[in-house]
Enzyme design. Sequence first.
Site, short mmCIF file in Angstrom:
data_model
loop_
_atom_site.label_atom_id
_atom_site.label_comp_id
_atom_site.label_asym_id
_atom_site.label_seq_id
_atom_site.Cartn_x
_atom_site.Cartn_y
_atom_site.Cartn_z
N GLY A 30 0.84 -1.19 0.00
CA GLY A 30 0.00 0.00 0.00
C GLY A 30 0.88 1.25 0.00
O GLY A 30 1.49 1.56 -1.03
N SER A 97 6.67 -4.34 -1.93
CA SER A 97 6.26 -3.00 -2.32
C SER A 97 6.41 -2.08 -1.11
O SER A 97 7.51 -1.96 -0.56
CB SER A 97 4.83 -3.04 -2.87
OG SER A 97 4.51 -1.87 -3.57
N TRP A 98 5.33 -1.41 -0.66
CA TRP A 98 5.44 -0.63 0.57
C TRP A 98 5.86 -1.52 1.74
O TRP A 98 6.59 -1.09 2.64
CB TRP A 98 4.11 0.06 0.89
CG TRP A 98 4.00 0.44 2.34
CD1 TRP A 98 3.20 -0.13 3.29
CD2 TRP A 98 4.74 1.46 3.03
NE1 TRP A 98 3.39 0.46 4.52
CE2 TRP A 98 4.33 1.44 4.38
CE3 TRP A 98 5.71 2.38 2.62
CZ2 TRP A 98 4.86 2.32 5.33
CZ3 TRP A 98 6.24 3.25 3.58
CH2 TRP A 98 5.82 3.21 4.90
N ASP A 250 8.35 -4.94 -13.69
CA ASP A 250 7.56 -4.29 -12.65
C ASP A 250 7.35 -2.83 -13.05
O ASP A 250 8.29 -2.04 -13.08
CB ASP A 250 8.31 -4.39 -11.31
CG ASP A 250 7.47 -3.94 -10.13
OD1 ASP A 250 6.57 -3.10 -10.31
OD2 ASP A 250 7.75 -4.42 -9.02
N HIS A 278 4.74 -6.77 -10.95
CA HIS A 278 4.83 -6.34 -9.56
C HIS A 278 4.08 -7.22 -8.57
O HIS A 278 4.50 -7.37 -7.42
CB HIS A 278 4.26 -4.91 -9.46
CG HIS A 278 4.31 -4.32 -8.10
ND1 HIS A 278 5.50 -3.88 -7.52
CD2 HIS A 278 3.34 -4.08 -7.17
CE1 HIS A 278 5.24 -3.39 -6.31
NE2 HIS A 278 3.94 -3.51 -6.08
#
Length: 304
Positions: A30, A97-98, A250, A278
């Site tokens: 996120g 990711s985050w 990605d 991704h």
Amino acid sequence: MVLEVPGGHRLYVEQSGKSDGIPVVVLHGGPGGGCSPAMRRFFDPNHYRAVLFDQRGCGRSTPHASVDNNTTHDLIADIERIRTRLGIDRWYVFGGSWGATLALLYAQAHPERVRGLILRGVFLMTKGELDWFYNGGAARFWPEEWERFTGLIPPRERGDMIGAYRKRLFGPDRAEQVRYARAWAAWESNLAALETHGRSSGGSGEYARAFSRIENHYFSHNGWIDEGQILRDVARLTGVPGYIVQGRYDMICPPARAHELNRAWPDSELRMIRTAGHALSEPGITAELVAVMEELKDIQHTSA
């Protein structure tokens, strides 16, 4: 369980697998994405003790979609609160990711508590990365999706898409919040996988509202970290093994940052997946993450 933390937030926390197994904490993406049952599948339940939780304001944590007292520093402190509450001395940290950003920042703050990092789709919260995704870089590959994303914003405001969406995601009209939240979430979702099966509309209104408000809130504040901070402080990870799984194509978090992190962090290993984007659900990404966790089973550990 539900863990009450400072700032008026209540965190949803769950455990699965072996109660005395090797502990691993899962950090979702996120910010604002929440965890899902599918995130448990990377960990052999006969070996690992998997800890999943929804970060502040999202998933099953409350208050829903709240950005009050919701910063990177709060989340790092929350991870430590969960570790302490569960009586875990050291654990693996697994995030994409985050979630990879947060894993790196947590490990730099508390390296003595980290057995190793398993990262996917590296994001270092830099201006260049935000510009790539919100200032026209990814748009060169996905012009039709970019047109949908920017089309809701007056032309005079399109030079700052994060700021333009922020005005609407935090405006007084809840229906407008949801409309723009779904557009924000759809822009990201439609670029996540190398192969897609139809367009995403951004998910349910409530999910999109939490995801988009929290993500925009973090990006508007550059994650409350200095520009280039993660690479600047990479020496703090000395002795902490890292396994970086990165999709070659990605579009959300291009491979250059994963390569740069790997070059700066001698204890890390980069595994580039040739035909992947991704998403955590990409077959090549999933298979490699499972392989990493299976390999780690063969390493001799002391009891947690």
